[in-house]
Structure formats: C-alpha cells, structure tokens
Enzyme design. Sequence first.
Site, PDB file in Angstrom:
ATOM      1  N   CYS A 135       0.869  -1.184   0.000  1.00 24.28           N
ATOM      2  CA  CYS A 135       0.000   0.000   0.000  1.00 24.28           C
ATOM      3  C   CYS A 135       0.902   1.228   0.000  1.00 24.28           C
ATOM      4  O   CYS A 135       1.625   1.471   0.974  1.00 24.28           O
ATOM      5  CB  CYS A 135      -0.898  -0.014   1.228  1.00 24.28           C
ATOM      6  SG  CYS A 135      -1.982   1.426   1.367  1.00 24.28           S
ATOM      7  N   CYS A 190      -5.179   6.064  -4.031  1.00 26.10           N
ATOM      8  CA  CYS A 190      -4.469   4.790  -3.961  1.00 26.10           C
ATOM      9  C   CYS A 190      -3.047   5.028  -4.450  1.00 26.10           C
ATOM     10  O   CYS A 190      -2.836   5.371  -5.623  1.00 26.10           O
ATOM     11  CB  CYS A 190      -5.164   3.734  -4.808  1.00 26.10           C
ATOM     12  SG  CYS A 190      -4.283   2.150  -4.841  1.00 26.10           S
TER      13      CYS A 190
END
Length: 264
Positions: free
Chosen positions: A74, A204
């Site tokens: 991530c 993201c």
Amino acid sequence: MTLHFYKYQGTGNDFVMVDDRARQFPAEDHALVRRLCDRRLGIGADGLILLRLLDGYDFEMVYFNADGYLGSMCGNGGRCTVAFAQQLGVIGEATTFLAVDGPHEARIDQADGTVHLRMQDVLGQQAVEEDVFLDTGSPHLVRFLPASTLAELNVFAEGRAIRYNDRFRERGTNVNFVEAPTAPDQPWQVRTYERGVENETFSCGTGVTAVALAASRRGASSPVHLRTPGGDLRVTFETRPDGSFTQVYLSGPATRVFEGTVTI
C-alpha cells in the site's frame, strides 16, 4: 485489552495505525481488524497498519486491508507509516523499512512534510485489450477514458465488474480509471476501485504509481502529477531500455488526524 491507536491519512486514503513494537496486537484476529476498520461500528479506515521492529531495518510495516486480511503493498499506507515512525521517534528524516513486497527507502521533507517513498522496480506493462496491467507492489489495471467522462463514472460498479471478471477472478486486481490532462500544466485525473476495500477510495498510492508509468507510454514524462479525489500526488521514475522502470518514487502528504483508545 485497551488498544491505543492513531489515525493517519494520505490524500484521503486513511489508516488505523498501531505501535506494535511490543508485538501484542492479535494480528490473526481478522474479525477484529475488520471491525476496527468499519466506518459505522469501529474507528473507520481503508486499512490497518502495524509498526513493528525488525532486525536489519528501522521497522516493519504490516498492512491489513479493511476486509481484515493481510494485503499487498500500500503506497499511501507506506507513506503514512513513515510519518508515524518519525512521530514515534523510531526514525529521523530518512529510513529503510520492510513491507510485504520487500525493502523500501523513504525520506521526509522537513519543510512541508512531504513523504517521498521509493517503490519497487516495475518490470513492465501488459496490454489487456485497450487497458494496461502493471504490478507496482499491488496488481493494477489502468483504463484511460475519454475527456470529461471520469467525474460521472460509476467507479464502484465498473471497477467491481473488472475486479471479479474471469481474467482476474483468481487473484483480483485494483482498477484505475484515468482522464488525461487537457493542458501541459494540468494533472492526470485518477479514480480507483481498491481490492480488499472493495469500493472506491479517495486515493491509492500504488494505483497512481501504475497510472504514471502507464501514462509514460502516452507521452507523460517524469515527474507525473496526478489528482485523486483526496488530493494530489507526484510520481518520478526512470525508464530502462528494456521498458522496465526503476528509481520509482511516490511523493505526497501524510497527516495524523487523531489518536485515541478502544477496548477490544
């Protein structure tokens, strides 16, 4: 037990951060992680991150998706973990840490708090009909849209249909919808459906990294500026002769929102 937690966000991608240097958090309790990330019944977040100490590194980042299970890399979570580590006094302005996809380097600009996170090298891109597929630590499909269509797109429905189609059914994929800038000084517009969150997120990090690299085949040059619903990010990179990418950096803000305790 009483859990002390911190809430961080990077361009709207938000995380429950836990100082787990004592390794007391029950990481195998998927239902607990899911409940803590629940926006109605828990703290609310796109994911939960444990910061742990690890020999050979400044720290280890252990990332869970909002579904309660360990996730792939991530990018925004990595930037937030770096800021969190500095807040705890674990690091100074620069660090080397371990994430699920391997070692990462990062530094914090003390002037404005921008976190510059080096991502893994990306070997290349794969054409999927008119789309592009890349792995930037997490799998990403990039779909370029006609001008003035991104704002009205149903990202949840369109992204979910791609994420669960036959091609990606076994592993799943994140899905990025992109609109190219209409002028040189404007950013690339990006909206992302995230696997594991199973919804659109405000931003993201691995997704905008994938978009920037895919956009380089459409004339974009490093640095690439990108705008998500949660804010702006920048991606820099170098392209090798074989078409792979190295020196890939994701840069943007990482902010502490609040901290608190919860009984679990």
